[in-house]
Design a protein around this motif. Structure first.
Motif, PDB file in Angstrom:
ATOM      1  N   LEU A  94       0.862  -1.172   0.000  1.00  0.00           N
ATOM      2  CA  LEU A  94       0.000   0.000   0.000  1.00  0.00           C
ATOM      3  C   LEU A  94       0.901   1.225   0.000  1.00  0.00           C
ATOM      4  O   LEU A  94       1.585   1.502   0.986  1.00  0.00           O
ATOM      5  CB  LEU A  94      -0.904  -0.005   1.228  1.00  0.00           C
ATOM      6  N   VAL A  95       0.917   1.937  -1.105  1.00  0.00           N
ATOM      7  CA  VAL A  95       1.807   3.086  -1.283  1.00  0.00           C
ATOM      8  C   VAL A  95       1.200   4.304  -0.592  1.00  0.00           C
ATOM      9  O   VAL A  95       0.023   4.618  -0.799  1.00  0.00           O
ATOM     10  CB  VAL A  95       2.043   3.350  -2.788  1.00  0.00           C
ATOM     11  N   TYR A  96       2.000   4.988   0.236  1.00  0.00           N
ATOM     12  CA  TYR A  96       1.507   6.132   1.003  1.00  0.00           C
ATOM     13  C   TYR A  96       0.946   7.238   0.117  1.00  0.00           C
ATOM     14  O   TYR A  96       0.005   7.923   0.502  1.00  0.00           O
ATOM     15  CB  TYR A  96       2.623   6.733   1.864  1.00  0.00           C
ATOM     16  N   SER A  97       1.535   7.424  -1.060  1.00  0.00           N
ATOM     17  CA  SER A  97       1.130   8.540  -1.919  1.00  0.00           C
ATOM     18  C   SER A  97      -0.176   8.272  -2.677  1.00  0.00           C
ATOM     19  O   SER A  97      -0.663   9.153  -3.378  1.00  0.00           O
ATOM     20  CB  SER A  97       2.247   8.868  -2.908  1.00  0.00           C
ATOM     21  N   LYS A  98      -0.723   7.075  -2.547  1.00  0.00           N
ATOM     22  CA  LYS A  98      -1.987   6.737  -3.202  1.00  0.00           C
ATOM     23  C   LYS A  98      -3.055   6.511  -2.136  1.00  0.00           C
ATOM     24  O   LYS A  98      -2.734   6.187  -0.993  1.00  0.00           O
ATOM     25  CB  LYS A  98      -1.822   5.473  -4.046  1.00  0.00           C
ATOM     26  N   PRO A  99      -4.321   6.635  -2.504  1.00  0.00           N
ATOM     27  CA  PRO A  99      -5.371   6.375  -1.509  1.00  0.00           C
ATOM     28  C   PRO A  99      -5.264   4.938  -0.974  1.00  0.00           C
ATOM     29  O   PRO A  99      -5.106   3.992  -1.741  1.00  0.00           O
ATOM     30  CB  PRO A  99      -6.673   6.569  -2.291  1.00  0.00           C
ATOM     31  N   ILE A 100      -5.326   4.816   0.329  1.00  0.00           N
ATOM     32  CA  ILE A 100      -5.247   3.493   0.962  1.00  0.00           C
ATOM     33  C   ILE A 100      -6.643   2.860   0.912  1.00  0.00           C
ATOM     34  O   ILE A 100      -7.611   3.468   1.360  1.00  0.00           O
ATOM     35  CB  ILE A 100      -4.747   3.602   2.424  1.00  0.00           C
ATOM     36  N   PRO A 101      -6.751   1.652   0.376  1.00  0.00           N
ATOM     37  CA  PRO A 101      -8.063   1.010   0.249  1.00  0.00           C
ATOM     38  C   PRO A 101      -8.499   0.322   1.550  1.00  0.00           C
ATOM     39  O   PRO A 101      -8.498  -0.907   1.661  1.00  0.00           O
ATOM     40  CB  PRO A 101      -7.829   0.004  -0.882  1.00  0.00           C
ATOM     41  N   TYR A 102      -8.880   1.119   2.534  1.00  0.00           N
ATOM     42  CA  TYR A 102      -9.267   0.560   3.832  1.00  0.00           C
ATOM     43  C   TYR A 102     -10.417  -0.450   3.735  1.00  0.00           C
ATOM     44  O   TYR A 102     -10.374  -1.479   4.423  1.00  0.00           O
ATOM     45  CB  TYR A 102      -9.590   1.680   4.825  1.00  0.00           C
ATOM     46  N   PRO A 103     -11.440  -0.202   2.888  1.00  0.00           N
ATOM     47  CA  PRO A 103     -12.494  -1.228   2.763  1.00  0.00           C
ATOM     48  C   PRO A 103     -11.955  -2.564   2.240  1.00  0.00           C
ATOM     49  O   PRO A 103     -12.419  -3.625   2.649  1.00  0.00           O
ATOM     50  CB  PRO A 103     -13.495  -0.601   1.782  1.00  0.00           C
ATOM     51  N   LEU A 104     -10.965  -2.512   1.380  1.00  0.00           N
ATOM     52  CA  LEU A 104     -10.342  -3.736   0.886  1.00  0.00           C
ATOM     53  C   LEU A 104      -9.595  -4.447   2.013  1.00  0.00           C
ATOM     54  O   LEU A 104      -9.646  -5.673   2.124  1.00  0.00           O
ATOM     55  CB  LEU A 104      -9.393  -3.422  -0.272  1.00  0.00           C
ATOM     56  N   VAL A 105      -8.933  -3.680   2.864  1.00  0.00           N
ATOM     57  CA  VAL A 105      -8.250  -4.268   4.025  1.00  0.00           C
ATOM     58  C   VAL A 105      -9.274  -4.950   4.931  1.00  0.00           C
ATOM     59  O   VAL A 105      -9.038  -6.052   5.420  1.00  0.00           O
ATOM     60  CB  VAL A 105      -7.434  -3.198   4.787  1.00  0.00           C
ATOM     61  N   THR A 106     -10.423  -4.324   5.126  1.00  0.00           N
ATOM     62  CA  THR A 106     -11.484  -4.935   5.928  1.00  0.00           C
ATOM     63  C   THR A 106     -11.897  -6.278   5.341  1.00  0.00           C
ATOM     64  O   THR A 106     -12.002  -7.278   6.063  1.00  0.00           O
ATOM     65  CB  THR A 106     -12.702  -3.987   6.010  1.00  0.00           C
ATOM     66  N   ARG A 107     -12.121  -6.321   4.038  1.00  0.00           N
ATOM     67  CA  ARG A 107     -12.515  -7.581   3.396  1.00  0.00           C
ATOM     68  C   ARG A 107     -11.412  -8.626   3.491  1.00  0.00           C
ATOM     69  O   ARG A 107     -11.682  -9.820   3.676  1.00  0.00           O
ATOM     70  CB  ARG A 107     -12.907  -7.324   1.938  1.00  0.00           C
ATOM     71  N   LEU A 108     -10.174  -8.181   3.405  1.00  0.00           N
ATOM     72  CA  LEU A 108      -9.040  -9.094   3.520  1.00  0.00           C
ATOM     73  C   LEU A 108      -8.972  -9.713   4.913  1.00  0.00           C
ATOM     74  O   LEU A 108      -8.769 -10.916   5.063  1.00  0.00           O
ATOM     75  CB  LEU A 108      -7.746  -8.344   3.191  1.00  0.00           C
ATOM     76  N   VAL A 109      -9.156  -8.899   5.937  1.00  0.00           N
ATOM     77  CA  VAL A 109      -9.148  -9.396   7.321  1.00  0.00           C
ATOM     78  C   VAL A 109     -10.272 -10.417   7.505  1.00  0.00           C
ATOM     79  O   VAL A 109     -10.054 -11.506   8.043  1.00  0.00           O
ATOM     80  CB  VAL A 109      -9.298  -8.235   8.330  1.00  0.00           C
ATOM     81  N   LYS A 110     -11.460 -10.078   7.045  1.00  0.00           N
ATOM     82  CA  LYS A 110     -12.598 -10.990   7.209  1.00  0.00           C
ATOM     83  C   LYS A 110     -12.381 -12.294   6.447  1.00  0.00           C
ATOM     84  O   LYS A 110     -12.728 -13.372   6.949  1.00  0.00           O
ATOM     85  CB  LYS A 110     -13.882 -10.299   6.776  1.00  0.00           C
ATOM     86  N   ALA A 111     -11.786 -12.219   5.269  1.00  0.00           N
ATOM     87  CA  ALA A 111     -11.506 -13.427   4.498  1.00  0.00           C
ATOM     88  C   ALA A 111     -10.478 -14.301   5.206  1.00  0.00           C
ATOM     89  O   ALA A 111     -10.612 -15.528   5.252  1.00  0.00           O
ATOM     90  CB  ALA A 111     -11.018 -13.058   3.102  1.00  0.00           C
ATOM     91  N   ARG A 112      -9.472 -13.682   5.790  1.00  0.00           N
ATOM     92  CA  ARG A 112      -8.437 -14.450   6.492  1.00  0.00           C
ATOM     93  C   ARG A 112      -9.023 -15.130   7.730  1.00  0.00           C
ATOM     94  O   ARG A 112      -8.717 -16.295   8.003  1.00  0.00           O
ATOM     95  CB  ARG A 112      -7.277 -13.534   6.879  1.00  0.00           C
ATOM     96  N   ILE A 113      -9.859 -14.438   8.465  1.00  0.00           N
ATOM     97  CA  ILE A 113     -10.456 -15.041   9.653  1.00  0.00           C
ATOM     98  C   ILE A 113     -11.397 -16.173   9.253  1.00  0.00           C
ATOM     99  O   ILE A 113     -11.416 -17.227   9.896  1.00  0.00           O
ATOM    100  CB  ILE A 113     -11.135 -13.974  10.527  1.00  0.00           C
ATOM    101  N   LYS A 114     -12.131 -15.994   8.169  1.00  0.00           N
ATOM    102  CA  LYS A 114     -12.992 -17.087   7.670  1.00  0.00           C
ATOM    103  C   LYS A 114     -12.140 -18.316   7.343  1.00  0.00           C
ATOM    104  O   LYS A 114     -12.515 -19.442   7.664  1.00  0.00           O
ATOM    105  CB  LYS A 114     -13.747 -16.600   6.439  1.00  0.00           C
ATOM    106  N   GLU A 115     -10.995 -18.084   6.710  1.00  0.00           N
ATOM    107  CA  GLU A 115     -10.074 -19.177   6.388  1.00  0.00           C
ATOM    108  C   GLU A 115      -9.569 -19.861   7.661  1.00  0.00           C
ATOM    109  O   GLU A 115      -9.540 -21.090   7.748  1.00  0.00           O
ATOM    110  CB  GLU A 115      -8.891 -18.637   5.583  1.00  0.00           C
ATOM    111  N   LEU A 116      -9.191 -19.068   8.652  1.00  0.00           N
ATOM    112  CA  LEU A 116      -8.691 -19.639   9.911  1.00  0.00           C
ATOM    113  C   LEU A 116      -9.781 -20.425  10.636  1.00  0.00           C
ATOM    114  O   LEU A 116      -9.500 -21.485  11.197  1.00  0.00           O
ATOM    115  CB  LEU A 116      -8.121 -18.531  10.794  1.00  0.00           C
TER     116      LEU A 116
END
Length: 120
Positions: A94-116
């Motif tokens: 995630l490059v600081y100079s670009k918008p950080i995709p926080y909603p994508l991070v949320t989906r990533l966290v939820k997907a990882r927990i579902k996997e676990l």
């Protein structure tokens, strides 16, 4: 928080310039909002988010970006969104100079927990 590492993580974030520290702290908040009950530790000189005793991902701040490690291959729809952010096989950058995709991070966290959860 786990392992008494909260102060280490706070110091880690504070060691960055204000704009990067803001992003790191916002990522931290995003992860906790996505999965209440997630804990933190500090390993390999970087923060790690844990669900139980399993890592969700590590967060490494760098001069121009923050890396999330390891981010294993995801479902095709999520992977398509991650593809432009992939910097290596299991790395998301995630490059600081670009918008950080926080909603994508949320989906990533939820997907990882579902996997676990599925592994249990």
């Amino acid at each position: 928080m786990t392992d008494g590492k909260l102060a280490d993580i706070d110091r880690y974030i504070a060691s960055f310039p204000p704009d990067a520290a803001f992003i790191l702290e916002r990522l931290r908040e995003t992860v906790h909002a996505a999965a209440p009950g997630i804990t933190e530790s500090f390993k390999y000189d970087m923060p790690v988010f844990l669900w139980g005793d399993s890592h969700v991902f590590y967060v490494g701040g760098w001069k121009k970006h923050v890396g999330l490690y390891p981010v294993y291959p995801q479902a095709p729809d999520l992977e398509a969104e991650l593809a432009p952010l992939r910097a290596g096989k299991d790395t998301v950058r995630l490059v600081y100079s670009k918008p950080i995709p926080y909603p994508l991070v949320t989906r990533l966290v939820k997907a990882r927990i579902k996997e676990l959860k599925a592994r249990r």
